[in-house]
Design an enzyme around this catalytic site. Structure first.
Site, PDB file in Angstrom:
ATOM      1  N   LEU A 141       0.871  -1.166   0.000  1.00  0.00           N
ATOM      2  CA  LEU A 141       0.000   0.000   0.000  1.00  0.00           C
ATOM      3  C   LEU A 141       0.911   1.220   0.000  1.00  0.00           C
ATOM      4  O   LEU A 141       1.966   1.217   0.647  1.00  0.00           O
ATOM      5  CB  LEU A 141      -0.904   0.037   1.240  1.00  0.00           C
ATOM      6  CG  LEU A 141      -2.045  -0.979   1.329  1.00  0.00           C
ATOM      7  CD1 LEU A 141      -2.765  -0.833   2.671  1.00  0.00           C
ATOM      8  CD2 LEU A 141      -3.036  -0.810   0.189  1.00  0.00           C
ATOM      9  N   ASP A 142       0.502   2.261  -0.709  1.00  0.00           N
ATOM     10  CA  ASP A 142       1.291   3.493  -0.714  1.00  0.00           C
ATOM     11  C   ASP A 142       1.355   4.081   0.698  1.00  0.00           C
ATOM     12  O   ASP A 142       0.503   3.808   1.540  1.00  0.00           O
ATOM     13  CB  ASP A 142       0.675   4.524  -1.655  1.00  0.00           C
ATOM     14  CG  ASP A 142       0.683   4.055  -3.105  1.00  0.00           C
ATOM     15  OD1 ASP A 142       1.542   3.237  -3.456  1.00  0.00           O
ATOM     16  OD2 ASP A 142      -0.183   4.517  -3.872  1.00  0.00           O
ATOM     17  N   LYS A 143       2.346   4.914   0.926  1.00  0.00           N
ATOM     18  CA  LYS A 143       2.581   5.499   2.249  1.00  0.00           C
ATOM     19  C   LYS A 143       1.324   6.135   2.836  1.00  0.00           C
ATOM     20  O   LYS A 143       0.983   5.917   3.999  1.00  0.00           O
ATOM     21  CB  LYS A 143       3.699   6.536   2.161  1.00  0.00           C
ATOM     22  CG  LYS A 143       3.978   7.267   3.478  1.00  0.00           C
ATOM     23  CD  LYS A 143       5.066   8.315   3.305  1.00  0.00           C
ATOM     24  CE  LYS A 143       5.303   9.071   4.607  1.00  0.00           C
ATOM     25  NZ  LYS A 143       6.348  10.122   4.463  1.00  0.00           N
ATOM     26  N   ARG A 240      -4.835   5.425  -8.379  1.00  0.00           N
ATOM     27  CA  ARG A 240      -4.553   6.852  -8.493  1.00  0.00           C
ATOM     28  C   ARG A 240      -4.330   7.249  -9.955  1.00  0.00           C
ATOM     29  O   ARG A 240      -4.844   8.273 -10.425  1.00  0.00           O
ATOM     30  CB  ARG A 240      -3.340   7.204  -7.639  1.00  0.00           C
ATOM     31  CG  ARG A 240      -3.551   6.899  -6.162  1.00  0.00           C
ATOM     32  CD  ARG A 240      -2.236   6.863  -5.387  1.00  0.00           C
ATOM     33  NE  ARG A 240      -1.579   8.161  -5.386  1.00  0.00           N
ATOM     34  CZ  ARG A 240      -0.340   8.346  -4.928  1.00  0.00           C
ATOM     35  NH1 ARG A 240       0.370   7.318  -4.470  1.00  0.00           N
ATOM     36  NH2 ARG A 240       0.195   9.552  -4.950  1.00  0.00           N
TER      37      ARG A 240
END
Length: 320
Positions: A141-143, A240
Site C-alpha cells: 500500500l502506498d505510504k 490513483r
C-alpha cells in the site's frame, strides 16, 4: 533458518519477448536478479520442466517452476532492527496476520526510509518474520493509503498467498473519494508503465503491463464522488493513475491530483475540509482470500480512518 519456496507460475503473454531473468525479477521482486539467475543456472528454477539460460526469451504461456532452498540471507533486505511502532492487527493466527495500515507509514524500507516502516513494526511484533522475503508482506500500500494488508508468517503461507495474488484470486476493494461528478461505474483496462518523464510516477501508456480497475458509485456529492473500487491487477499507484486518466483524480493526491481543484460551489466548511485533506483519499476497505492452511475463505473489513470519515461527515451534512 532453512526453508523451501516451491511454486509454479504461468508466464502471462504480456511478457512475450522478454528474457526469462527479467520476467523472474518482475514476478519475484523479493529476490535480486543475480540471485534468480543463479537459481536458474543451478536448476532450482525451470521453464516448462527444463533448465534454461537467463538470457532465453519467453513467448508467454510457459510454466516457471521454483524449488528453492531459502536461507536467512536470501530474505529481502528487511532491516534486522525491530521498532516498537503500534500496529492495528485485524486478524492473526499461526500462519498469517492482516494489518490495518495507517496513513503516513511506509511499508518497505527504501531510499530515505530505512527505519520507522511497517517492516520495522512487524519485526517487533514477530521477530521470526526476518527470515521471510519482505518480512512476509504479500502486497503493498502506498505510504498515505490506509487499510488492509496481508502478512504471511511462514514460507508455506507466503508461497500460497503469492500464488493467489499472481492468479488474481485475492479480492481487494477500496473506497476512494474523487474529484468531479462520476455518472456511472465502469472498468478501466489499459496498458501501464513508468511515466516517460517523471520517474516517480506511473502512467497509462501504449505498451506495457495490463492494468484493470473496476469502480462503482457509492455516493455522489455533486462536486466530488465516493467510489467503491476493485483492483483486478495490482500495479504501483494503479487506482490513483487510472482515476486521473478518466479525469477524476483522487482527492488530496499530491502526485496525480495536480493543483487544487476545489470548486467554488461548495460551502465554506466543505471547501476547508477538502483543502485540509492533504493525502490521497484512498482506503483499502476489504479483502477476500483463501486461508493458506485451512483453505477457508477469509473476508475481512477495515473501517474508514478518522480523517477520511470526518471529511465525509462534513460532506454528508451539506448534501444530505
Amino acid at each position: 533458518m532453512n526453508d523451501s519456496l516451491v511454486t509454479e507460475v504461468v508466464i502471462s503473454s504480456e511478457y512475450h519477448g522478454q528474457r526469462v531473468d527479467v520476467v523472474l525479477a518482475q514476478l519475484f521482486p523479493d529476490f535480486s536478479r543475480s540471485q534468480l539467475s543463479h537459481w536458474l543456472k543451478e536448476g532450482a528454477i525451470t521453464l516448462n520442466q527444463r533448465t534454461c539460460k537467463p538470457k532465453e526469451k519467453v513467448l508467454g504461456g510457459e510454466i516457471l517452476h521454483l524449488n528453492i532452498l531459502l536461507t536467512a540471507n536470501h530474505a529481502t533486505q528487511a532491516p534486522s532492527v525491530a521498532e516498537d511502532i503500534p500496529i492495528d492487527v485485524v486478524y492473526e493466527d499461526d500462519h498469517l496476520l492482516v494489518i490495518n495500515k495507517p496513513s503516513g507509514l511506509v511499508v518497505h524500507p527504501g531510499a530515505g526510509n530505512q527505519q520507522h516502516t511497517l517492516v520495522n513494526a512487524l519485526l517487533h511484533h514477530d521477530a521470526s518474520l526476518q527470515h521471510l522475503p519482505r518480512a512476509g508482506i504479500v502486497h503493498r500500500l502506498d505510504k498515505e493509503t490506509t487499510g488492509l494488508l496481508i502478512v504471511a508468517r511462514t514460507i508455506t503461507a507466503y508461497t500460497s498467498l503469492i500464488r493467489q495474488m499472481q492468479a488474481r484470486d485475492i479480492q481487494r476493494s477500496y473506497i476512494a473519494l474523487v474529484h468531479g461528478d462520476v455518472i456511472a461505474g465502469s472498468t478501466i483496462d489499459t496498458c501501464y508503465g513508468r511515466h516517460p518523464r517523471n520517474r516517480l510516477k506511473m502512467s497509462v501508456c501504449s505498451h506495457g503491463k495490463q492494468a484493470i480497475t473496476q469502480f462503482s458509485l457509492r455516493k455522489q456529492y455533486q462536486y466530488v464522488t465516493l467510489l467503491d473500487v476493485k483492483l483486478m491487477t495490482g500495479r504501483t499507484h494503479q487506482i490513483r493513475v487510472h482515476m486521473d486518466h478518466v479525469n477524476h483524480p483522487v482527492v488530496g493526491d499530491p502526485l496525480y491530483g495536480g493543483r487544487s481543484r476545489i470548486p467554488a460551489g461548495l460551502s465554506e466548511a466543505s471547501r476547508l475540509a477538502l483543502k485540509q485533506f492533504t493525502r490521497q483519499a484512498l482506503h483499502a476497505s476489504s479483502l477476500s482470500f483463501l486461508h493458506p492452511h485451512t483453505q477457508e475463505e477469509l473476508n475481512l473489513k477495515a473501517p474508514l480512518p478518522d480523517d477520511f470519515q470526518t471529511l465525509l461527515t462534513i460532506l454528508d451534512a451539506e448534501f444530505a
